[in-house]
Design a protein around this motif. Structure first.
Motif, PDB file in Angstrom:
ATOM      1  N   GLY A 274      15.587  91.077  24.690  1.00 58.79           N
ATOM      2  CA  GLY A 274      15.040  89.847  25.249  1.00 58.79           C
ATOM      3  C   GLY A 274      14.031  90.124  26.341  1.00 58.79           C
TER       4      GLY A 274
ATOM      5  N   ASP B 160      10.728  91.446  24.897  1.00 58.82           N
ATOM      6  CA  ASP B 160       9.841  90.408  24.390  1.00 58.82           C
ATOM      7  C   ASP B 160       9.186  89.638  25.529  1.00 58.82           C
ATOM      8  N   LEU B 161      10.007  89.362  26.535  1.00 55.20           N
ATOM      9  CA  LEU B 161       9.517  88.529  27.624  1.00 55.20           C
ATOM     10  C   LEU B 161       8.356  89.169  28.352  1.00 55.20           C
TER      11      LEU B 161
ATOM     12  N   ALA C 280       6.219  86.948  25.190  1.00 54.05           N
ATOM     13  CA  ALA C 280       6.867  86.031  24.255  1.00 54.05           C
ATOM     14  C   ALA C 280       7.756  85.067  25.027  1.00 54.05           C
ATOM     15  N   VAL C 281       7.720  83.816  24.658  1.00 53.05           N
ATOM     16  CA  VAL C 281       8.544  82.817  25.324  1.00 53.05           C
ATOM     17  C   VAL C 281       9.154  81.907  24.267  1.00 53.05           C
ATOM     18  N   TRP C 282      10.404  81.584  24.466  1.00 55.13           N
ATOM     19  CA  TRP C 282      11.028  80.609  23.573  1.00 55.13           C
ATOM     20  C   TRP C 282      10.798  79.221  24.145  1.00 55.13           C
TER      21      TRP C 282
ATOM     22  N   SER D  72      16.616  77.100  29.926  1.00 53.93           N
ATOM     23  CA  SER D  72      15.520  77.849  29.318  1.00 53.93           C
ATOM     24  C   SER D  72      15.533  79.315  29.765  1.00 53.93           C
TER      25      SER D  72
ATOM     26  N   MET E 245      17.919  80.754  27.307  1.00 52.99           N
ATOM     27  CA  MET E 245      17.332  80.844  25.975  1.00 52.99           C
ATOM     28  C   MET E 245      16.368  82.016  25.901  1.00 52.99           C
ATOM     29  N   ASN E 246      15.561  82.129  26.931  1.00 54.02           N
ATOM     30  CA  ASN E 246      14.568  83.198  26.913  1.00 54.02           C
ATOM     31  C   ASN E 246      15.222  84.568  26.983  1.00 54.02           C
ATOM     32  N   LEU E 247      16.268  84.629  27.800  1.00 53.56           N
ATOM     33  CA  LEU E 247      16.957  85.911  27.910  1.00 53.56           C
ATOM     34  C   LEU E 247      17.617  86.280  26.600  1.00 53.56           C
ATOM     35  N   VAL E 248      18.208  85.285  25.971  1.00 55.28           N
ATOM     36  CA  VAL E 248      19.177  85.555  24.943  1.00 55.28           C
ATOM     37  C   VAL E 248      18.622  85.358  23.532  1.00 55.28           C
ATOM     38  N   TRP E 249      17.822  84.343  23.361  1.00 52.36           N
ATOM     39  CA  TRP E 249      17.430  84.071  21.991  1.00 52.36           C
ATOM     40  C   TRP E 249      16.485  85.132  21.445  1.00 52.36           C
ATOM     41  N   LEU E 250      15.590  85.541  22.294  1.00 54.65           N
ATOM     42  CA  LEU E 250      14.689  86.599  21.851  1.00 54.65           C
ATOM     43  C   LEU E 250      15.499  87.843  21.517  1.00 54.65           C
ATOM     44  N   GLY E 251      16.537  88.089  22.307  1.00 53.54           N
ATOM     45  CA  GLY E 251      17.421  89.202  22.023  1.00 53.54           C
ATOM     46  C   GLY E 251      18.148  89.023  20.707  1.00 53.54           C
ATOM     47  N   PHE E 252      18.724  87.859  20.498  1.00 56.44           N
ATOM     48  CA  PHE E 252      19.387  87.588  19.233  1.00 56.44           C
ATOM     49  C   PHE E 252      18.412  87.730  18.070  1.00 56.44           C
TER      50      PHE E 252
ATOM     51  N   ASP F 191      15.784  89.524  17.726  1.00 55.36           N
ATOM     52  CA  ASP F 191      15.562  90.921  17.373  1.00 55.36           C
ATOM     53  C   ASP F 191      16.771  91.506  16.663  1.00 55.36           C
TER      54      ASP F 191
END
Lengths: 217, 217
Positions: free
Chosen positions: A204, A207-208, A212-214, B195, B198-205, B207
């Motif tokens: 995460g 990406d950040l 990259a941002v969700w 958020s 989400m940013n920490l975790v979703w990008l991680g998930f 991947d």
DNA sequence: GCGTAAACTTACTGGCAAGTAGATTCTGCC
DNA sequence: GGCAGAATCTACTTGCCAGTAAGTTTACGC
């Protein structure tokens, strides 16, 4: 569980040895019952000493608890600090990895210590909350500096810097809660916990810092 | 702060109304002082009622605390459940997003409730720990199912499934700790917290389910 | 050996808070 | 209007536990 006295009741020990014994006992008792439910009688009993000794050496119940917090916080921080200190310069992810491993290793080997620091100290409030909060802040700042430095090195630190503190808080929180969870599910290895977090979090972060941002759609 | 009685002391109310008032007072008092430091006198006082009423209606101190936990846990779970229920099928990340927002919104609007559920209930142990633990397990399972289903849909669920429960525990833990942190730093908006996570975790998930794994070198 | 200070104890006090006994006051209903 | 029972209170008892007073034992220097 009918035995109440735990230490073999060695006689006439020098003060600093007794103080350590009493503190050890206090950490154990506080971690089991919490600050309010713990009784000074039990602390004295577990330490293998009479109650006035506890008061003579360590002061009031609050003083004693406070001293426990201070000592255990120092031990934890020292353990992590030592775990991440090496001669060569490390990549940020390896730094984080080593830090997490040290943290979980300490918690695994000192569950009472962690319980007192995290579960109990939080719920008492007042003076203790400040000391805990300070320890936590130090951890968060440390982690944040790793995150931000990663971003900065790659020249795209803006996003990372903006949410760096929040992300760091979330990460520290995740580690803390995972440690709590571990107390109740001890059948997992310490390296596994660390790698769960790394996988959750580092990808995460990676990406950040690359922008990259969700976003909700 | 010299006033001690809070409610205007309305007379002769029906039982269920009084019960609700007493429970409200209990949540407030328990969240401020914790289980052991809280006194039944203060609960009665805050509820605007005399102590025997509390015992007549809600039973012993443990019963009262237990009832608080049960009621507040239900309120929290209902809030989140309602927050994620829609007519159309949602993408997993949006599901998570909605869940997180509902969670933080509830915590923001019911800080006493959250404090009692998380900080206090944890430190008492015994029967209460079980109820909390059950609530937590339900949350983790829910999150895990989202993670795993994401992986499965993309046909690469193996990695996600293996560490799904652990990742979910870490995420739930991160959310809980972030909520705790928020109690002490209320000057952040609820959407921001969600958020961050989400940013920490979703990008991680994201991947992870695509097979990326972090490994120490 | 002997005195003195440090290590250590038993046995108490005082206060707070959980839980209760028993009386009292309303309210709705015949 | 009066009575049954629910709602409510005042005023206790009881037990635990933080904190202490005052004494007793042992190590160790001289």
């Amino acid at each position: 569980m009918s035995r109440s006295t735990q230490q073999p009741r060695a006689r006439r020990l020098p003060r600093d040895v007794r103080e350590r014994q009493i503190l050890d006992a206090a950490v154990q008792v506080f971690s089991q019952h919490g600050f309010h439910a713990a009784s000074m009688d039990e602390v004295a009993d577990v330490a293998g000493v009479s109650k006035p000794m506890v008061y003579t050496y360590l002061g009031s119940k609050e003083d004693l608890f406070s001293e426990c917090i201070r000592r255990e916080a120092k031990r934890l921080i020292d353990a992590v600090t030592e775990g991440v200190s090496t001669d060569d310069e490390l990549a940020p992810d390896m730094l984080l990895w080593l830090g997490l491993r040290s943290f979980f290793r300490y918690v695994g080997g000192n569950r009472d210590s962690w319980t007192v620091l995290h579960r109990q100290a939080l719920s008492v409030g007042g003076t203790f909350a400040d000391e805990i909060s300070e320890m936590r802040t130090r951890s968060i700042d440390l982690v944040a500096s790793v995150v931000v430095s990663t971003g900065t090195k790659q020249g795209i630190g803006e996003q990372a810097e903006k949410s760096g503190a929040g992300l760091a808080a979330a990460l520290v929180g995740a580690a803390e809660s995972l440690a709590d969870w571990w107390i109740d599910h001890p059948d997992v290895e310490e390296g596994t916990l660390a790698s769960w977090l790394m996988n959750l979090v580092w990808l995460g972060f990676g990406d950040l810092v690359q922008g990259a941002v969700w976003r909700p759609r």
